[in-house]
Design a protein around this motif. Structure first.
Motif, PDB file in Angstrom:
ATOM      1  N   VAL A 153     -13.139 -71.960 -60.587  1.00 46.35           N
ATOM      2  CA  VAL A 153     -13.603 -73.334 -60.755  1.00 46.35           C
ATOM      3  C   VAL A 153     -15.087 -73.375 -60.409  1.00 46.35           C
ATOM      4  O   VAL A 153     -15.470 -73.148 -59.261  1.00 46.35           O
ATOM      5  CB  VAL A 153     -12.830 -74.313 -59.853  1.00 46.35           C
ATOM      6  CG1 VAL A 153     -13.353 -75.740 -60.039  1.00 46.35           C
ATOM      7  CG2 VAL A 153     -11.331 -74.242 -60.137  1.00 46.35           C
ATOM      8  N   GLY A 154     -15.922 -73.614 -61.405  1.00 51.77           N
ATOM      9  CA  GLY A 154     -17.363 -73.671 -61.191  1.00 51.77           C
ATOM     10  C   GLY A 154     -17.843 -75.112 -61.211  1.00 51.77           C
ATOM     11  O   GLY A 154     -17.643 -75.821 -62.201  1.00 51.77           O
ATOM     12  N   ILE A 155     -18.471 -75.559 -60.125  1.00 52.15           N
ATOM     13  CA  ILE A 155     -18.964 -76.931 -60.044  1.00 52.15           C
ATOM     14  C   ILE A 155     -20.488 -76.927 -60.063  1.00 52.15           C
ATOM     15  O   ILE A 155     -21.136 -76.134 -59.369  1.00 52.15           O
ATOM     16  CB  ILE A 155     -18.433 -77.667 -58.790  1.00 52.15           C
ATOM     17  CG1 ILE A 155     -18.932 -79.115 -58.772  1.00 52.15           C
ATOM     18  CG2 ILE A 155     -18.770 -76.919 -57.515  1.00 52.15           C
ATOM     19  CD1 ILE A 155     -18.248 -79.985 -57.743  1.00 52.15           C
ATOM     20  N   GLU A 156     -21.075 -77.793 -60.885  1.00 50.14           N
ATOM     21  CA  GLU A 156     -22.526 -77.874 -61.000  1.00 50.14           C
ATOM     22  C   GLU A 156     -23.119 -78.749 -59.893  1.00 50.14           C
ATOM     23  O   GLU A 156     -22.396 -79.439 -59.169  1.00 50.14           O
ATOM     24  CB  GLU A 156     -22.901 -78.422 -62.382  1.00 50.14           C
ATOM     25  CG  GLU A 156     -22.410 -77.536 -63.516  1.00 50.14           C
ATOM     26  CD  GLU A 156     -22.975 -77.946 -64.869  1.00 50.14           C
ATOM     27  OE1 GLU A 156     -23.885 -78.807 -64.913  1.00 50.14           O
ATOM     28  OE2 GLU A 156     -22.513 -77.401 -65.892  1.00 50.14           O
ATOM     29  N   GLU A 157     -24.435 -78.735 -59.789  1.00 50.28           N
ATOM     30  CA  GLU A 157     -25.110 -79.440 -58.709  1.00 50.28           C
ATOM     31  C   GLU A 157     -25.147 -80.955 -58.886  1.00 50.28           C
ATOM     32  O   GLU A 157     -25.499 -81.680 -57.961  1.00 50.28           O
ATOM     33  CB  GLU A 157     -26.549 -78.940 -58.566  1.00 50.28           C
ATOM     34  CG  GLU A 157     -27.423 -79.249 -59.769  1.00 50.28           C
ATOM     35  CD  GLU A 157     -28.877 -78.872 -59.569  1.00 50.28           C
ATOM     36  OE1 GLU A 157     -29.361 -78.901 -58.432  1.00 50.28           O
ATOM     37  OE2 GLU A 157     -29.519 -78.531 -60.576  1.00 50.28           O
TER      38      GLU A 157
END
Length: 319
Positions: A153-157
Motif C-alpha cells: 500500500v503506497g500512500i502519497e504525501e
C-alpha cells in the motif's frame, strides 16, 4: 550485462529528475526545522529509567556494511503490463485530522485472487508520489518479481510539499493519528490483511516518520511489526530520545523489528550515532539491523530495498 547497461541509461534521466525533486523538498524540510542540533548523539542525553518488562530478552544488534542485492532492471520501468499481481491505483482518503486529501495505491499479489479465504502481510510505503505512477513502480516491481505474497500500500504525501509538515516535528503527531486511526482502518476494511503482519517503510523525511511512528506505538500487540527507515532525516535526535522515554514509560517493550540504513554520501553522520545510541539502550525485544551503503542519499531506496525485504520476508525466499 550490455542490455542492462542500456536499460539503465534509459531510466537514468527519470531518476535524476526524481533526485532533483527530492533535493528541493529536503531543502524545504531543513528550512522549516526549529534549529535542533541534528548531530546530537542520543547517548549524551539523560539515562533511561529502569523498566520491569514481561519480555526481558535483549536481541543482539546486527550491524553490517551490506552489499545490495542487484535489482532486476525491469524494476525501473513504470509499465505494469507485465505484473503478475494486480495494481489498484489512484484511490483517495480525506483526513478529518490533518484536513488533507491523500492519494494511495494498492498492489495485490496473484495469490490474493487465487486464494479468496487467505489474508496477507502488508507493507505500507510512504512517499508513494516518488515510487508509483507516473514516476516509477519500483517497490511494486520488486515485490512482484520476487514473488512475495505481500500486499503493498503506497500512500502519497498529499499536496506537493506536504511531506515537510507530515513527516517531521511537530506535524508528525497529527499524521500518525491520521495513519493509525483513519488510513489503516480504511484500507483494511477493503482488503484481506493480516493486522499482526504490518510493515511501515520510509526514506529520508518519511524515514524519520517511520522512526517516530515506531516510538509512538504503545499498542499491544503493536500496530506495526516491522519498521524500515532508509537513510532517515534525523531532524532532532533529542526529540526522538524523548519519544523513546515516553514510549518505554508505559512499561512495555518495543516488540518490533527496525531495519535502519544509511548512505555514506548521505545521512550516515547523523543516522549512525542515532542507531548506535538506540542499540546501547539494550531495549528488550527490539530487533535492530543497521546497514551502511556506499552512495549518495538519493540512492538509499535502491541500495536498501533488496536486503530489507529479505530480512522482513526471509521465510518467503528460496536461497
Amino acid at each position: 550485462m550490455k542490455e542492462i547497461g542500456i536499460l539503465w541509461q534509459k531510466k537514468k534521466g527519470c531518476l535524476v529528475f526524481l533526485s532533483l525533486i527530492a533535493l528541493v523538498l529536503s531543502c524545504s524540510i531543513e528550512s522549516n526545522t526549529s534549529g535542533d542540533d541534528l548531530s546530537q548523539n542520543p547517548e549524551e542525553t539523560n539515562d533511561l529509567p529502569t523498566f520491569d518488562f514481561d519480555c526481558e530478552e535483549v536481541i543482539p544488534v546486527q550491524r553490517r556494511d551490506a552489499i545490495s542485492f542487484p535489482l532486476d532492471p525491469n524494476v525501473f520501468s513504470s509499465e505494469n503490463s507485465d505484473l503478475e499481481g494486480t495494481l489498484e491505483g489512484d484511490q483517495t482518503i480525506v483526513s478529518s485530522i490533518t484536513g488533507v486529501t491523500y492519494r494511495y495505491h494498492v498492489y495485490l499479489p496473484p495469490e490474493y485472487q487465487l486464494e479468496p479465504d487467505r489474508s496477507f502481510p502488508v507493507l505500507y510505503w510512504l512517499d508513494a508520489q516518488f515510487w508509483f505512477f507516473p514516476n516509477s513502480l519500483q517497490p511494486v516491481k520488486v515485490i512482484d518479481l520476487d514473488q512475495l505474497p505481500v500486499i503493498l500500500v503506497g500512500i502519497e504525501e498529499g499536496p506537493s510539499g506536504r511531506r515537510a509538515i507530515d513527516y517531521t516535528f511537530p506535524g508528525i503527531a497529527a499524521y500518525n493519528r491520521f495513519f493509525t486511526e483513519e488510513f489503516i482502518p480504511e484500507v483494511e476494511s477493503d482488503y484481506r490483511i493480516l493486522g499482526e503482519e504490518r510493515t511501515l517503510q520510509g526514506v529520508s523525511a518519511s524515514g524519520l516518520a517511520s522512526l517516530v511512528m515506531m516510538l509512538s506505538d504503545e499498542a499491544d500487540p503493536p500496530i506495526f511489526k516491522n519498521h524500515l527507515s532508509f537513510d532517515p532525516y534525523i531532524q532532532s535526535a533529542l526529540n526522538l530520545e524523548n519519544l523513546l522515554i515516553e514510549r518505554l514509560n508505559v512499561n512495555a517493550p518495543l516488540n518490533k523489528s527496525l531495519i535502519i540504513t544509511s548512505m555514506v554520501g548521505g545521512f550516515t553522520p547523523s543516522v549512525n550515532p542515532y542507531a548506535e545510541g538506540l542499540a546501547a539502550r539494550n531495549i528488550p525485544c527490539l530487533t535492530l539491523i543497521e546497514s551502511i551503503y556506499n552512495g549518495d542519499h538519493f540512492g538509499a531506496t535502491n541500495a536498501s530495498i533488496g536486503n530489507a525485504l529479505r530480512d522482513v520476508y526471509k521465510d518467503y525466499y528460496e536461497d
